[in-house]
Design a protein around this motif. Structure first.
Motif, PDB file in Angstrom:
ATOM      1  N   UNK A   1       0.819  -1.211   0.000  1.00 26.94           N
ATOM      2  CA  UNK A   1       0.000   0.000   0.000  1.00 26.94           C
ATOM      3  C   UNK A   1       0.852   1.259   0.000  1.00 26.94           C
ATOM      4  N   UNK A   2       1.916   1.280   0.787  1.00 30.24           N
ATOM      5  CA  UNK A   2       2.739   2.478   0.898  1.00 30.24           C
ATOM      6  C   UNK A   2       3.813   2.549  -0.170  1.00 30.24           C
ATOM      7  N   UNK A   3       4.276   1.387  -0.636  1.00 30.80           N
ATOM      8  CA  UNK A   3       5.358   1.387  -1.614  1.00 30.80           C
ATOM      9  C   UNK A   3       4.918   1.596  -3.046  1.00 30.80           C
ATOM     10  N   UNK A   4       3.723   1.085  -3.401  1.00 32.32           N
ATOM     11  CA  UNK A   4       3.293   1.165  -4.796  1.00 32.32           C
ATOM     12  C   UNK A   4       3.098   2.594  -5.302  1.00 32.32           C
ATOM     13  N   UNK A   5       2.586   3.554  -4.492  1.00 30.22           N
ATOM     14  CA  UNK A   5       2.494   4.921  -5.021  1.00 30.22           C
ATOM     15  C   UNK A   5       3.853   5.528  -5.346  1.00 30.22           C
ATOM     16  N   UNK A   6       4.859   5.245  -4.500  1.00 33.24           N
ATOM     17  CA  UNK A   6       6.194   5.777  -4.776  1.00 33.24           C
ATOM     18  C   UNK A   6       6.765   5.174  -6.056  1.00 33.24           C
ATOM     19  N   UNK A   7       6.584   3.858  -6.232  1.00 33.63           N
ATOM     20  CA  UNK A   7       7.055   3.198  -7.458  1.00 33.63           C
ATOM     21  C   UNK A   7       6.277   3.701  -8.659  1.00 33.63           C
ATOM     22  N   UNK A   8       4.955   3.857  -8.499  1.00 27.42           N
ATOM     23  CA  UNK A   8       4.132   4.345  -9.596  1.00 27.42           C
ATOM     24  C   UNK A   8       4.505   5.750 -10.020  1.00 27.42           C
ATOM     25  N   UNK A   9       4.732   6.629  -9.036  1.00 30.01           N
ATOM     26  CA  UNK A   9       5.117   8.001  -9.363  1.00 30.01           C
ATOM     27  C   UNK A   9       6.451   8.033 -10.107  1.00 30.01           C
ATOM     28  N   UNK A  10       7.406   7.191  -9.667  1.00 28.13           N
ATOM     29  CA  UNK A  10       8.698   7.124 -10.347  1.00 28.13           C
ATOM     30  C   UNK A  10       8.529   6.596 -11.767  1.00 28.13           C
ATOM     31  N   UNK A  11       7.708   5.558 -11.933  1.00 34.49           N
ATOM     32  CA  UNK A  11       7.472   4.971 -13.251  1.00 34.49           C
ATOM     33  C   UNK A  11       6.801   5.974 -14.187  1.00 34.49           C
ATOM     34  N   UNK A  12       5.751   6.646 -13.693  1.00 33.23           N
ATOM     35  CA  UNK A  12       5.047   7.618 -14.525  1.00 33.23           C
ATOM     36  C   UNK A  12       5.967   8.781 -14.878  1.00 33.23           C
ATOM     37  N   UNK A  13       6.738   9.247 -13.902  1.00 31.61           N
ATOM     38  CA  UNK A  13       7.665  10.347 -14.178  1.00 31.61           C
ATOM     39  C   UNK A  13       8.699   9.982 -15.224  1.00 31.61           C
ATOM     40  N   UNK A  14       9.207   8.745 -15.168  1.00 35.32           N
ATOM     41  CA  UNK A  14      10.209   8.309 -16.139  1.00 35.32           C
ATOM     42  C   UNK A  14       9.614   8.186 -17.544  1.00 35.32           C
ATOM     43  N   UNK A  15       8.434   7.545 -17.634  1.00 35.48           N
ATOM     44  CA  UNK A  15       7.789   7.398 -18.943  1.00 35.48           C
ATOM     45  C   UNK A  15       7.361   8.745 -19.518  1.00 35.48           C
ATOM     46  N   UNK A  16       7.012   9.689 -18.632  1.00 35.94           N
ATOM     47  CA  UNK A  16       6.587  11.010 -19.093  1.00 35.94           C
ATOM     48  C   UNK A  16       7.707  11.753 -19.804  1.00 35.94           C
ATOM     49  N   UNK A  17       8.949  11.446 -19.443  1.00 34.59           N
ATOM     50  CA  UNK A  17      10.076  12.085 -20.129  1.00 34.59           C
ATOM     51  C   UNK A  17      10.121  11.709 -21.603  1.00 34.59           C
ATOM     52  N   UNK A  18       9.604  10.524 -21.920  1.00 35.27           N
ATOM     53  CA  UNK A  18       9.623  10.049 -23.307  1.00 35.27           C
ATOM     54  C   UNK A  18       8.319  10.346 -24.039  1.00 35.27           C
ATOM     55  N   UNK A  19       7.188  10.148 -23.366  1.00 32.52           N
ATOM     56  CA  UNK A  19       5.897  10.216 -24.056  1.00 32.52           C
ATOM     57  C   UNK A  19       5.038  11.400 -23.643  1.00 32.52           C
ATOM     58  N   UNK A  20       5.459  12.147 -22.625  1.00 32.60           N
ATOM     59  CA  UNK A  20       4.650  13.231 -22.111  1.00 32.60           C
ATOM     60  C   UNK A  20       3.808  12.759 -20.935  1.00 32.60           C
ATOM     61  N   UNK A  21       3.517  13.660 -19.996  1.00 29.44           N
ATOM     62  CA  UNK A  21       2.833  13.272 -18.771  1.00 29.44           C
ATOM     63  C   UNK A  21       1.411  12.789 -19.031  1.00 29.44           C
ATOM     64  N   UNK A  22       0.637  13.556 -19.789  1.00 31.40           N
ATOM     65  CA  UNK A  22      -0.774  13.213 -19.965  1.00 31.40           C
ATOM     66  C   UNK A  22      -0.946  11.927 -20.775  1.00 31.40           C
ATOM     67  N   UNK A  23      -0.266  11.746 -21.930  1.00 27.76           N
ATOM     68  CA  UNK A  23      -0.376  10.460 -22.634  1.00 27.76           C
ATOM     69  C   UNK A  23       0.037   9.277 -21.767  1.00 27.76           C
ATOM     70  N   UNK A  24       1.044   9.469 -20.921  1.00 29.47           N
ATOM     71  CA  UNK A  24       1.474   8.387 -20.022  1.00 29.47           C
ATOM     72  C   UNK A  24       0.378   8.041 -19.025  1.00 29.47           C
ATOM     73  N   UNK A  25      -0.223   9.068 -18.410  1.00 30.32           N
ATOM     74  CA  UNK A  25      -1.292   8.830 -17.442  1.00 30.32           C
ATOM     75  C   UNK A  25      -2.478   8.126 -18.086  1.00 30.32           C
ATOM     76  N   UNK A  26      -2.860   8.585 -19.277  1.00 25.72           N
ATOM     77  CA  UNK A  26      -4.009   7.990 -19.961  1.00 25.72           C
ATOM     78  C   UNK A  26      -3.703   6.553 -20.365  1.00 25.72           C
ATOM     79  N   UNK A  27      -2.491   6.296 -20.856  1.00 23.01           N
ATOM     80  CA  UNK A  27      -2.117   4.945 -21.248  1.00 23.01           C
ATOM     81  C   UNK A  27      -2.133   3.975 -20.075  1.00 23.01           C
ATOM     82  N   UNK A  28      -1.568   4.410 -18.937  1.00 21.95           N
ATOM     83  CA  UNK A  28      -1.554   3.541 -17.757  1.00 21.95           C
ATOM     84  C   UNK A  28      -2.957   3.366 -17.180  1.00 21.95           C
TER      85      UNK A  28
END
Length: 412
Positions: A364-391
């Motif tokens: 419960x506590x670890x997955x948001x931190x991992x998710x935020x890191x994953x989304x932030x990393x993918x956003x560098x390549x695809x953009x924040x909003x497309x990454x959020x919508x895709x996930x």
């Protein structure tokens, strides 16, 4: 594998956990403790920033506060199955009181430095890692099964209210007095916790073979989870919620910056509606009875809602629409988190409770931190909003698959 299969044959006279005098004392105690935690967490981060003016050291401090939960919670989960968890919660409240008094004295005597703050953050993080398994093991021992969802929902409300009030209260005390006084207030909250916790009766630990080692007990807990498909299913729900839904809340500053003017006022508005959504979500769960099938249905509906709510971000980017999306996601996120906790608490017995709930805490506590890191990393390549919508689309598909397994809860 041991699963509690008890059912309520008569309609319960009340659906509110506050109908239990023992829980009322515990609820007041946990309200003081949660407020103290959020004041202290804010003050430690603020103190490090004021001393160093370094984002790096603030980040290090945040990591130090969180890391012990991942490393030590499974160990304390084993310990909570071996002892009276009420006594464990009393000890954590006492230790938090002493930590805050120590920091306050260092400020009063002008002896504070970065090393002392980092050491305090580590101590606070270790106590938190011990507190969660003890608290989660205690609640089912002082509440009947049909009142568990109510009690868990109420503690979620306290958590989310304190998350808003605590930092604001700490900042207010700093503005009119000083940081040392603010730490003293946090210590006072934890001492208030002790006052009411000591009114909660002692509870007997589950019967166990005392010759079994700590490591063997821990491995037995992992084997239990591996052999309990419904527990694994709830952990998957929790993981999905953390990787997508709760990660969105962790990334609110970036989302506000991308979709609105990025002003502090807009971020404050979004943070406020997220808090309001969380409180409503806690209220929804607090009105549920101990019906596994109904709560699992509620959790899965919330999973679908939290995933689907993010899909319009590609075309709806005004502040008004974002307020609706964030409030809905926050409401659903809280329903999922508290609902999953209630499901696991009702499915397992005391023998494995601390160990299983400690793993749930890590997820419960670890997955948001991992998710935020994953989304932030993918956003560098695809953009924040497309990454959020895709996930979100992937989470929606996964949630639809999980709904096929929901009927299994009705068979317990």
């Amino acid at each position: 594998m041991t699963i509690d299969s008890g059912h309520q044959t008569n309609r319960p006279p009340s659906r509110s956990a506050l109908s239990s005098p023992i829980f009322r004392d515990y609820f007041i105690a946990t309200s003081f403790a949660t407020l103290g935690v959020w004041i202290a967490r804010f003050l430690i981060g603020w103190s490090v920033w004021e001393l160093t003016l370094s984002p790096f050291w603030v980040g290090v401090t945040s990591a130090i506060l969180l890391a012990p939960t991942f490393l030590l919670s499974p160990i304390f989960g084993v310990i909570s199955d071996r002892i009276d968890p009420r006594g464990g919660v009393v000890i954590t409240a006492l230790l938090n009181t002493l930590i805050c008094i120590t920091i306050a004295l260092l400020f009063f005597f002008d002896a504070i430095n970065l090393t002392a703050l980092l050491a305090s953050a580590l101590a606070f993080g270790c106590v938190t890692a011990a507190h969660h398994p003890m608290r989660l093991a205690l609640v089912p021992k002082i509440l009947s099964r049909h009142l568990l969802p109510s009690g868990i929902g109420m503690t979620a409300i306290v958590f989310n209210v304190s998350r808003i009030i605590g930092p604001a209260l700490g900042a207010g005390i700093i503005s009119i007095a000083n940081v040392g006084v603010a730490y003293a207030l946090s210590a006072l909250c934890f001492s208030g916790t002790l006052t009411f916790l000591l009114r909660v009766p002692r509870v007997a630990p589950a019967a166990r073979d005392r010759s079994i080692s700590l490591l063997s007990d821990m491995l037995a807990g992992f084997r239990f989870i591996r052999q309990a498909p419904l527990v694994r299913l709830v952990l998957l729900m929790t993981l999905t919620n953390g990787l997508v839904g709760r990660s969105v809340l962790e990334l609110l500053p970036a989302i506000s910056g991308k979709l609105t003017s990025g002003s502090a006022q807009n971020l404050a508005i979004l943070t406020g509606v997220a808090g309001a959504g969380s409180i409503i979500g806690g209220l929804i769960v607090s009105r549920q009875r101990g019906d596994l099938a109904r709560i699992s249905r509620l959790v899965l509906i919330a999973l679908l809602i939290s995933s689907a709510a993010l899909l319009p971000l590609l075309s709806l980017n005004s502040l008004g629409w974002l307020i609706g999306i964030i409030s809905l996601c926050s409401l659903a996120m809280t329903v999922i988190g508290t609902g999953c906790q209630a499901l696991i608490q009702m499915m397992i017995d005391d023998q494995y409770r601390g160990r299983v709930m400690s793993i749930w805490t890590v997820v419960s506590m670890g997955s948001p931190a991992i998710g935020a890191l994953m989304i932030g990393s993918l956003a560098e390549w695809f953009g924040l909003i497309p990454t959020l919508v895709g996930l979100a689309a992937l989470a929606l598909a996964f949630s639809l698959n999980l709904t096929r397994q929901r009927r299994r809860f009705a068979n317990i």
